[in-house]
Write a protein that holds these residues in place. Sequence first.
Motif, mmCIF file in Angstrom:
data_model
loop_
_atom_site.group_PDB
_atom_site.id
_atom_site.type_symbol
_atom_site.label_atom_id
_atom_site.label_comp_id
_atom_site.label_asym_id
_atom_site.label_seq_id
_atom_site.Cartn_x
_atom_site.Cartn_y
_atom_site.Cartn_z
ATOM 1 N N TYR A 1 -8.936 0.008 -1.521
ATOM 2 C CA TYR A 1 -8.681 0.928 -0.408
ATOM 3 C C TYR A 1 -9.089 2.342 -0.817
ATOM 4 C CZ TYR A 1 -6.090 -2.715 2.019
ATOM 5 O OH TYR A 1 -5.734 -3.873 2.658
ATOM 6 N N MET B 1 0.785 3.866 -2.992
ATOM 7 C CA MET B 1 0.318 5.219 -2.681
ATOM 8 C C MET B 1 1.289 6.251 -3.247
ATOM 9 S SD MET B 1 -1.892 7.314 -1.397
ATOM 10 C CE MET B 1 -2.911 6.827 -0.034
ATOM 11 N N LYS B 2 2.575 6.010 -3.086
ATOM 12 C CA LYS B 2 3.576 6.931 -3.642
ATOM 13 C C LYS B 2 3.469 6.984 -5.159
ATOM 14 C CE LYS B 2 6.836 6.519 0.152
ATOM 15 N NZ LYS B 2 8.105 5.984 0.619
ATOM 16 N N LEU C 1 -6.502 5.318 -0.924
ATOM 17 C CA LEU C 1 -5.538 5.162 -2.007
ATOM 18 C C LEU C 1 -6.191 5.446 -3.359
ATOM 19 C CD1 LEU C 1 -2.776 2.583 -2.061
ATOM 20 C CD2 LEU C 1 -4.040 2.994 -4.138
ATOM 21 N N THR D 1 -6.889 9.127 -3.794
ATOM 22 C CA THR D 1 -5.651 9.830 -4.150
ATOM 23 C C THR D 1 -5.354 9.660 -5.636
ATOM 24 O OG1 THR D 1 -4.739 9.562 -1.931
ATOM 25 C CG2 THR D 1 -3.165 9.979 -3.697
ATOM 26 N N GLN E 1 0.294 8.943 -6.250
ATOM 27 C CA GLN E 1 0.420 10.371 -5.982
ATOM 28 C C GLN E 1 1.079 11.085 -7.159
ATOM 29 O OE1 GLN E 1 2.521 10.232 -2.223
ATOM 30 N NE2 GLN E 1 0.641 10.491 -1.050
ATOM 31 N N ARG F 1 0.813 -1.225 0.000
ATOM 32 C CA ARG F 1 0.000 0.000 0.000
ATOM 33 C C ARG F 1 0.840 1.266 0.000
ATOM 34 N NH1 ARG F 1 -4.711 -0.055 4.375
ATOM 35 N NH2 ARG F 1 -3.584 -1.774 5.243
ATOM 36 N N GLU F 2 1.875 1.283 0.801
ATOM 37 C CA GLU F 2 2.719 2.478 0.905
ATOM 38 C C GLU F 2 3.402 2.779 -0.433
ATOM 39 O OE1 GLU F 2 6.650 3.806 3.378
ATOM 40 O OE2 GLU F 2 5.149 2.607 4.448
ATOM 41 N N ILE G 1 -5.559 -3.788 -3.288
ATOM 42 C CA ILE G 1 -5.159 -2.375 -3.194
ATOM 43 C C ILE G 1 -6.210 -1.477 -3.846
ATOM 44 C CG2 ILE G 1 -3.463 -0.693 -4.052
ATOM 45 C CD1 ILE G 1 -2.340 -2.248 -1.739
#
Length: 131
Positions: free
Chosen positions: A45, A25-26, A48, A51, A29, A21-22, A42
């Motif tokens: 979520y 997410m990057k 996420l 975003t 973005q 996830r991290e 994923i």
Amino acid sequence: ILKSKGYYALEYASEEICEDREFVMKAVQQHGNALCFASEEICGYKALVLTAVQQNGVALCYASEELRGDEAVVMTAVQQDGYLLQYAFNNLRSDKDVIVADLRSDKDVIIAAVKQEPTALKFESTLSDHI
């Protein structure tokens, strides 16, 4: 690597990376469409996906079925481009607020309506009341 190669770097990433996830997410973005290479889990979520959709509304088409039925997620996409309403679940395709956001996102629709029928301008204020 994401900045230099774009979101396609995820296309060849391991399953483990696409489920992180991290990391995803990057990626979203910077490139909302990176969601297309994320795992199915994923894509469910909300934070996420929201975003990703904020970065690029087209990411809506990669969201889970549940989130394509979420008003906040769909509205975020549709406000960028009304064409994205096609990816929303049917329950939102008939939702008045979503349709208003769709119409509002395309000022050309309003201008064309007023050119064709000047009294249509009175309906533009009605649209404003719903936003």
